[in-house]
Design a protein around this motif. Structure first.
Motif, PDB file in Angstrom:
ATOM      1  N   GLU A 157      -6.381   1.615   4.035  1.00 48.20           N
ATOM      2  CA  GLU A 157      -5.813   1.705   5.393  1.00 48.20           C
ATOM      3  C   GLU A 157      -4.708   0.678   5.651  1.00 48.20           C
ATOM      4  O   GLU A 157      -3.579   1.031   5.999  1.00 48.20           O
ATOM      5  N   ILE A 158      -5.054  -0.592   5.488  1.00 47.30           N
ATOM      6  CA  ILE A 158      -4.117  -1.656   5.856  1.00 47.30           C
ATOM      7  C   ILE A 158      -2.863  -1.598   4.974  1.00 47.30           C
ATOM      8  O   ILE A 158      -1.733  -1.665   5.463  1.00 47.30           O
ATOM      9  N   ALA A 159      -3.090  -1.470   3.669  1.00 45.18           N
ATOM     10  CA  ALA A 159      -1.960  -1.474   2.745  1.00 45.18           C
ATOM     11  C   ALA A 159      -1.033  -0.298   3.036  1.00 45.18           C
ATOM     12  O   ALA A 159       0.196  -0.432   2.963  1.00 45.18           O
ATOM     13  N   MET A 160      -1.635   0.840   3.384  1.00 51.09           N
ATOM     14  CA  MET A 160      -0.808   2.000   3.683  1.00 51.09           C
ATOM     15  C   MET A 160       0.079   1.730   4.906  1.00 51.09           C
ATOM     16  O   MET A 160       1.274   2.048   4.920  1.00 51.09           O
ATOM     17  N   MET A 161      -0.535   1.109   5.909  1.00 45.08           N
ATOM     18  CA  MET A 161       0.218   0.793   7.120  1.00 45.08           C
ATOM     19  C   MET A 161       1.343  -0.185   6.797  1.00 45.08           C
ATOM     20  O   MET A 161       2.492  -0.026   7.234  1.00 45.08           O
ATOM     21  N   HIS A 162       0.984  -1.206   6.013  1.00 47.41           N
ATOM     22  CA  HIS A 162       1.986  -2.206   5.648  1.00 47.41           C
ATOM     23  C   HIS A 162       3.121  -1.561   4.844  1.00 47.41           C
ATOM     24  O   HIS A 162       4.297  -1.865   5.078  1.00 47.41           O
ATOM     25  N   ASN A 163       2.768  -0.684   3.936  1.00 49.36           N
ATOM     26  CA  ASN A 163       3.782   0.021   3.140  1.00 49.36           C
ATOM     27  C   ASN A 163       4.759   0.776   4.036  1.00 49.36           C
ATOM     28  O   ASN A 163       5.974   0.643   3.916  1.00 49.36           O
ATOM     29  N   LEU A 164       4.206   1.563   4.936  1.00 47.32           N
ATOM     30  CA  LEU A 164       5.063   2.412   5.766  1.00 47.32           C
ATOM     31  C   LEU A 164       5.923   1.575   6.711  1.00 47.32           C
ATOM     32  O   LEU A 164       7.135   1.774   6.801  1.00 47.32           O
ATOM     33  N   ALA A 192      -1.798   0.795  -2.991  1.00 49.68           N
ATOM     34  CA  ALA A 192      -2.761  -0.285  -3.222  1.00 49.68           C
ATOM     35  C   ALA A 192      -4.051   0.202  -3.858  1.00 49.68           C
ATOM     36  O   ALA A 192      -4.655  -0.492  -4.679  1.00 49.68           O
ATOM     37  N   ALA A 193      -4.507   1.416  -3.504  1.00 49.40           N
ATOM     38  CA  ALA A 193      -5.745   1.930  -4.091  1.00 49.40           C
ATOM     39  C   ALA A 193      -5.600   2.042  -5.604  1.00 49.40           C
ATOM     40  O   ALA A 193      -6.500   1.656  -6.360  1.00 49.40           O
ATOM     41  N   ASP A 194      -4.443   2.532  -6.059  1.00 53.36           N
ATOM     42  CA  ASP A 194      -4.188   2.599  -7.506  1.00 53.36           C
ATOM     43  C   ASP A 194      -4.191   1.212  -8.132  1.00 53.36           C
ATOM     44  O   ASP A 194      -4.804   0.974  -9.167  1.00 53.36           O
ATOM     45  N   ILE A 195      -3.457   0.299  -7.491  1.00 52.81           N
ATOM     46  CA  ILE A 195      -3.313  -1.041  -8.070  1.00 52.81           C
ATOM     47  C   ILE A 195      -4.666  -1.758  -8.124  1.00 52.81           C
ATOM     48  O   ILE A 195      -5.017  -2.387  -9.108  1.00 52.81           O
ATOM     49  N   PHE A 196      -5.441  -1.617  -7.033  1.00 57.41           N
ATOM     50  CA  PHE A 196      -6.725  -2.316  -6.971  1.00 57.41           C
ATOM     51  C   PHE A 196      -7.707  -1.748  -8.007  1.00 57.41           C
ATOM     52  O   PHE A 196      -8.466  -2.497  -8.621  1.00 57.41           O
ATOM     53  N   THR A 197      -7.716  -0.418  -8.185  1.00 59.08           N
ATOM     54  CA  THR A 197      -8.696   0.144  -9.122  1.00 59.08           C
ATOM     55  C   THR A 197      -8.280  -0.104 -10.571  1.00 59.08           C
ATOM     56  O   THR A 197      -9.129  -0.331 -11.430  1.00 59.08           O
ATOM     57  N   GLU A 198      -6.974  -0.090 -10.823  1.00 57.65           N
ATOM     58  CA  GLU A 198      -6.560  -0.267 -12.210  1.00 57.65           C
ATOM     59  C   GLU A 198      -6.307  -1.718 -12.577  1.00 57.65           C
ATOM     60  O   GLU A 198      -6.218  -2.071 -13.757  1.00 57.65           O
TER      61      GLU A 198
END
Ligand SMILES: Nc1ncnc2c1ncn2[C@@H]1O[C@H](COP(=O)(O)OP(=O)(O)OP(=O)(O)O)[C@@H](O)[C@H]1O
Ligand SMILES: [Mg+2]
Lengths: 262, 280
Positions: free
Chosen positions: A74-81, A223-229
């Motif tokens: 959620e947060i990372a997506m908001m920050h990205n946009l 971020a979800a990709d980066i955090f999981t990988e």
């Protein structure tokens, strides 16, 4: 570097407003997590089973049941946009605001090479984006500390590095567009960033347009990709860096011989 | 001697905006130490010529040089020696007048404090006002300071006096004459004929992108045209007559001339004739 300082000063108000708005909004959402926690935990399973919606938001990879998962989706997506929108506004305005504000005849008749003008302005843009991300990241870290959450420094650093690059790429593409027109195209810049954001979500769901992931920089700053990988997608970053550099060079080349009329 | 090359030399300059005409095949020379007026109706191509000289717009036909330097290859060196005042005096709205003036000096890498404060004093510039609080005339004064504070060898002014009150216009020309005495040349575009006549030594007239004539102001305003006002056969007539006066008088034969005055035409009448020629 007179022009660099001038540019930073001219941008300072907009910079402060954006940084505080984005930083505080996201920080607020982090702090809100404790009140969401219980209800979210119950729903976390169903959120991760919503099919394509979960895929688009990365909730198939990260669970909302932890603050880390909540942050990554959620947060990372908001920050990205929001960061991309800020970069788009800066990028479109950087050169064209002189023409739109009728100051080009003043600035470009001072003994300073156009390349040098473009370079210093671009440097100010880079500084703005980097400072924006540093300050926001600092605020989020404070939020984590306050919430007593363990911080994985590496994945945070990787994400904020990737999102900064993404914003720089979008800002530079907008910068390129602005070198070809006379008016200030803030609206078009915002449109570009929102479209690329949407493209990232869509290409994750629809196999037919999967190749869009090579185009949209939101793909590598997810971020979800980066955090999981636990690492960045090097190939995608390289493409992004390539687009950024080429856009900058074309803009520079174009601007050298552009007719500046008030 | 380093001062041999003309202040401005333009050879066959042609600039088109897409299909639209800007200027066509314009050639012009301004000597060092001259004060040169550039006249023409709206849309004639004065600003286009000036912007081409300063490298703001690119042209592909013709050549131009300033102080012996080619305008395309040595733009930065030229701009160091030039003080330019655009027709629109626009600056960064949130900055103070003093900051703008200092910014211009800083970009030049010069300390112009002394000259700038003298200019601000004489023009009555309020250094602490923000640009967006200033009227057009007051912004023009800042523009003048920015064009003059580094004591350039050549001034280029695009309609400098529009928006200035008569007192300031006089002060402005006084400043130009002072710098001119120290050797600076001045090239100014204008619609105001009387100021060209009073202050300029040479002038050029441009119409529809083409140069019509260039000469000393004295020659341009010297003409054999006369303004005739008379009452002929009880009818009042008032016109500008150009040519042989004998023929005019021969035409009076058999008419009753009650009253006649013959005088020098007004300055604008002379120039109108340059402006309108060929339009018929
Ligand atoms: N950016 C532009 N795009 C297209 N045409 C232009 C542009 N700028 C000027 N022109 C045209 O070039 C011609 C010359 O314009 P210019 O501004 O040089 O006139 P001017 O002599 O300075 O007029 P004025 O006295 O009104 O300032 C005009 O016919 C104008 O329509
Ligand atoms: Mg003009």
């Amino acid at each position: 570097m007179t022009l660099y300082k001038h540019e930073m000063k001219q941008n300072s108000k907009g910079f402060l407003i954006w940084t505080l708005c984005v930083g505080l909004t996201c920080l607020g959402c982090i702090l809100l997590y404790s009140s969401l926690e219980n209800s979210v935990k119950d729903m976390a399973d169903s959120f991760s089973n919503m099919g394509s919606v979960s895929t688009a938001l990365g909730m198939d990879k990260m669970s909302l049941a932890t603050l880390r998962g909540y942050y990554a989706t959620e947060i990372a997506m908001m920050h990205n946009l929001l960061g991309a929108m800020f970069a788009a506004i800066l990028g479109t305005g950087l050169l064209s605001k002189e023409e739109a504000g009728h100051t080009s005849e003043f600035l470009y008749t001072l003994p300073i090479r156009r390349e040098w003008v473009v370079f210093q302005k671009y440097l100010a843009f880079l500084s703005n984006i980097l400072l924006f991300n540093l300050i926001c990241a600092g605020m989020y870290l404070l939020g984590f500390l306050y919430m007593g959450e363990e911080i994985n420094g590496k994945e945070m650093a990787l994400f904020h590095f990737a999102t900064s690059l993404m914003q720089i790429e979008i800002g530079t593409v907008c910068f390129l567009v602005s070198a070809f027109v006379k008016r200030n195209l803030t609206g078009a810049g915002l449109g570009i960033s929102i479209m690329l954001f949407a493209a990232d979500m869509m290409c994750r769901i629809l196999p037919a347009i999967e190749n869009l992931k090579y185009v949209t920089p939101f793909y590598y700053s997810n971020a979800a990709d980066i955090f999981t990988e636990g690492r960045l997608n090097g190939a995608m970053l390289a493409i992004g860096a390539g687009i950024t550099i080429v856009s900058f060079l074309i803009a520079l080349f174009r601007y050298r011989s552009k007719d500046l009329t008030p | 001697m380093e001062n041999k090359e003309p202040a401005i030399e333009i050879k066959n300059l042609t600039k088109k905006y897409g299909k639209h005409r800007g200027v066509i095949n314009l050639s012009l020379k301004v000597e060092r130490g001259d004060i040169f007026g550039f006249l023409g109706p709206n849309g004639a191509g004065k600003s286009t010529t000036i912007r081409s000289l300063l490298g703001l717009i690119a042209f592909w036909e013709g050549r131009a040089s300033i102080l012996g330097m080619d305008v395309k290859s040595r733009q930065k060196d030229i701009l160091k020696e030039v003080g330019y005042m655009p027709s629109e005096a626009m600056f960064y709205p949130s900055m103070k007048a003093g900051d703008i003036i200092r910014f211009a000096a800083d970009i030049r890498g010069l300390d112009c404090k002394k000259e700038a404060s003298m200019l601000c004093e004489r023009l009555g510039v309020d250094l602490h006002k923000r640009i967006d609080e200033l009227s057009l005339g007051n912004r023009k004064k800042i523009s003048i300071v920015c064009a003059m504070q580094h004591k350039p060898k050549l001034f280029i002014f695009d309609e400098p006096t529009s928006g200035l009150d008569p007192l300031m216009q006089a002060e402005f020309f006084k400043l130009i004459l002072e710098y001119n005495k120290q050797g600076a040349a001045c090239f100014l575009s204008s619609h105001v004929l009387s100021e060209i006549k009073t202050y300029c030594r040479h002038a050029a007239i441009i119409r529809e992108g083409q140069l019509i004539c260039t000469d000393t102001v004295e020659n341009l305003t010297k003409t054999n045209a006369k303004r005739i006002h008379m009452i002929k056969d009880g009818k009042e007539e008032n016109f500008v007559y150009k040519g042989d006066l004998d023929k005019l008088f021969a035409g009076f034969f058999g008419h009753h001339i009650e009253d006649i005055t013959i005088e020098e035409p007004q300055l604008d009448e002379i120039f109108m004739h340059y402006y309108e020629e060929g339009q018929k």
